[in-house]
Design a protein around this motif. Sequence first.
Motif, short mmCIF file in Angstrom:
data_model
loop_
_atom_site.label_atom_id
_atom_site.label_comp_id
_atom_site.label_asym_id
_atom_site.label_seq_id
_atom_site.Cartn_x
_atom_site.Cartn_y
_atom_site.Cartn_z
N SER A 298 41.90 -2.54 25.07
CA SER A 298 42.49 -2.18 23.48
C SER A 298 42.81 -3.56 23.06
O SER A 298 43.30 -4.67 23.45
CB SER A 298 43.44 -1.22 23.17
N CYS A 299 42.65 -4.39 22.15
CA CYS A 299 42.91 -5.13 21.67
C CYS A 299 43.31 -5.08 19.98
O CYS A 299 42.58 -4.91 19.20
CB CYS A 299 41.71 -6.48 21.03
N ILE A 300 44.48 -5.39 19.85
CA ILE A 300 45.40 -5.64 18.60
C ILE A 300 44.17 -6.81 17.89
O ILE A 300 44.95 -8.03 18.31
CB ILE A 300 47.09 -5.97 18.77
N ILE A 301 44.03 -6.66 16.37
CA ILE A 301 43.54 -7.29 15.91
C ILE A 301 44.19 -7.97 14.64
O ILE A 301 44.20 -9.18 13.87
CB ILE A 301 41.77 -7.47 15.55
N GLY A 302 45.12 -6.93 14.19
CA GLY A 302 45.80 -6.86 13.34
C GLY A 302 47.04 -6.07 13.33
O GLY A 302 47.84 -7.08 13.92
N GLU A 303 47.23 -5.58 12.76
CA GLU A 303 48.52 -4.74 12.97
C GLU A 303 48.39 -3.73 13.47
O GLU A 303 47.73 -2.91 13.52
CB GLU A 303 48.50 -4.31 11.73
N GLY A 304 49.39 -3.14 14.79
CA GLY A 304 49.78 -2.14 15.45
C GLY A 304 50.79 -1.42 14.77
O GLY A 304 51.80 -1.92 15.34
N GLY A 305 50.61 -0.53 14.15
CA GLY A 305 51.74 0.30 13.24
C GLY A 305 52.15 1.72 14.12
O GLY A 305 51.15 2.70 13.97
N SER A 306 52.55 1.59 14.72
CA SER A 306 53.96 2.79 15.34
C SER A 306 52.85 3.52 15.80
O SER A 306 51.59 3.37 16.39
CB SER A 306 54.57 3.61 13.80
N GLY A 307 52.64 4.97 15.97
CA GLY A 307 51.80 6.00 16.58
C GLY A 307 50.78 6.22 16.12
O GLY A 307 50.34 5.74 17.40
N GLY A 308 50.20 5.71 15.40
CA GLY A 308 49.01 5.48 14.53
C GLY A 308 48.25 4.45 15.83
O GLY A 308 46.97 4.62 15.53
N ALA A 309 49.61 3.67 16.69
CA ALA A 309 47.85 2.54 17.30
C ALA A 309 48.26 3.04 18.94
O ALA A 309 47.50 2.95 19.23
CB ALA A 309 48.98 1.25 16.84
N VAL A 310 49.34 3.74 18.84
CA VAL A 310 49.23 4.29 20.24
C VAL A 310 48.21 4.53 20.48
O VAL A 310 47.87 5.13 21.64
CB VAL A 310 51.09 4.84 20.70
N ALA A 311 48.17 5.55 19.40
CA ALA A 311 46.75 6.99 19.80
C ALA A 311 45.73 6.40 19.78
O ALA A 311 44.64 6.93 21.32
CB ALA A 311 46.65 7.53 19.16
N PHE A 312 45.19 5.01 20.56
CA PHE A 312 44.87 3.77 20.93
C PHE A 312 44.87 2.84 21.15
O PHE A 312 43.52 2.42 22.22
CB PHE A 312 43.77 3.42 19.29
N ALA A 313 45.63 2.55 21.68
CA ALA A 313 46.18 1.23 22.34
C ALA A 313 46.47 1.68 23.71
O ALA A 313 47.09 1.11 24.91
CB ALA A 313 46.91 0.69 21.60
N THR A 314 46.51 2.73 23.99
CA THR A 314 47.15 3.04 25.68
C THR A 314 46.36 3.27 26.39
O THR A 314 45.51 4.39 26.50
CB THR A 314 48.06 4.39 25.47
#
Lengths: 308, 320
Positions: B195-211
């Motif tokens: 997973s790559c955070i390219i800008g904003e990793g906003g809370s649970g909405g990001a966790v669902a993709f970034a785990t």
Amino acid sequence: MNWISNYVRPKINSLFSRRETPDNLWTKCDECSTMLFHRELADNLNVCVNCGHHMNITPRERFASLFDGGTFAEFEAKAPIADPLKFRDQKKYPDRLKAAQKKTGEKDAMLLGYGDLGRTKVVMAAQDFGFMGGSMGMAVGNAIIAACEHAVNMKCPLILFSAAGGARMQEGILSLMQMPRTTVALQMLKEKNLPFIVVLTHPTTGGVTASYAMLGDVHIAEPNALIGFAGARVIEQTIREKLPEGFQRAEYLLDHGMLDRVTKRQDMRDELISIVRMLMKLPPAIAADLEPPAKIEDKTKKSEVAKK
Amino acid sequence: MQNYLEFEKPLAEIEGKAAELRAIASQSEDEMNVEKEAGALDKKAQTILVDLYKNLTPWRKCQVARHPDRPHCKDYIENLFTEYTPLQGDRVFGDDTAVMGGLARFDDQPVVVMGQEKGNDTTSRLHHNFGMARPEGYRKAIRLMDMADRFGLPVVTLVDTPGAFPGRGAEERGQSEAIARSTEKCLQIGVPLVSCIIGEGGSGGAVAFATADRLLMLEHSVYSVISPEGCASILWKDAEKMREAAEALRLTAQDLVKLGVADTVIPEPLGGAQRDREQTFVAVKDAIASSLKELSGKKPKQLIKERRQKFLDIGSKTLA
Ligand SMILES: [Zn+2]
């Protein structure tokens, strides 16, 4: 087999006792404003006898009202690193923690217990909304991991009572990481085919709802509990419309397929016994045989480690 | 037309002057030579740029992470992948246009790629709902991860979201459950997940993709439990205290590596990813390639075990 050997020796817990000062002899119902006498309220598990409103109940009180004879073995999770971010808003995080500890007498927002529920071994975990809004930080995450490990070791179900405004901001990203961490723990439980029952209590919102509180085999909620991801005010500001009556309340979620049941606190014990015994393929519990739970303000009786 | 952030005002002025000077010169009849003056302004602008970006405060990083000209999910998919074949729908209710994803090739290797797309003008921002996913977006992600798992394809996620969409329908259709299940799926698949955070990793909405097995973060990207504005209004009771909140939350890529949440910081061009997109694409591509290489050859069971352990271990590292 002595199950205690598997774990750090649990503390013999003592039931919560309030001092009887005239000030706290009466409690006003937030919903109907009826003045309720404390004994009557306690006998009714902090549910208003007039309107049925479910008031806050501490994890200790809840455990006392559920476990057979009100007795359970408390166990603790590994303590996390304290204040990992050295977080400070208007107050320092350690000061907020200390204040919450003093107010509740608990170390953090999740209490763990093991014992008999209708003569069925269960692990219970209960989140304490009175402790910094029940917020999920490292301690809560570690508690859920410990609860799952204990349930796996004891080959028994886990019943979790959720109550939180969300993640504990003072732990920053580490609080957010409790979403995947607790999910990992639940997977260990599920891979052993052990039941995970979630009882969603008022309120369960934010990252807590978006992780373990929505991953149960069975989802039960207490009546009128607020359950959701985003706050109603944020939603109203975003979509610029008024939200319908009862939005994000337990009954609303039941209607929308997010819950299995909405169950009154007074009926919760029987229902939990029935569900866990069926999922564990155990014969029906015979009610007459069961030791009743304790009254939540019973001060004379000291609970002890469940013997069986 | 270039967009400037508020703190880039001094830079905007100098760069604007240089551009203006060159425009005047090119339009004048005798083609006035202004390169000397304009060059001096360029040099001054460069000094300011270096200075501004030397030590970006966490709040400024949040602004850079949300920069409207910053490359978005779609740009990375177009530039880092080939044969991108979008796949749509959650098979339950609809297709969420905040989430894009599908099959593609990364260095010829078939993969599943997905992420939140914010859009780059009013029309596309509305179309993509500003990168705020609804339950259908998370359920589409779950579907794609399942497919990747079934066919043994690595998964690459590109994270860029202010958070999950706070809407009535989203709540009614189980936003919480969808996020929880997507996070759970991330922890279940037996294929590499980068997973790559390219800008904003906003809370649970990001966790669902970034785990993920590996979490890469661009130098000026952020990942946080709550937005600085949200945190300020709750803890400081004043949304204007977002600078203090951004500081306290420790949401920068640099701090997240120290805390063991992120694995790698991908350097950005001076002045942020938007100032040199090509350079950014190369850097991100290299970082993803080396992560995939590290993970290749691992058996499904091992991948899952190590991924789970990685998350269980989070919390043992401090910032010191
Ligand atoms: Zn009442």
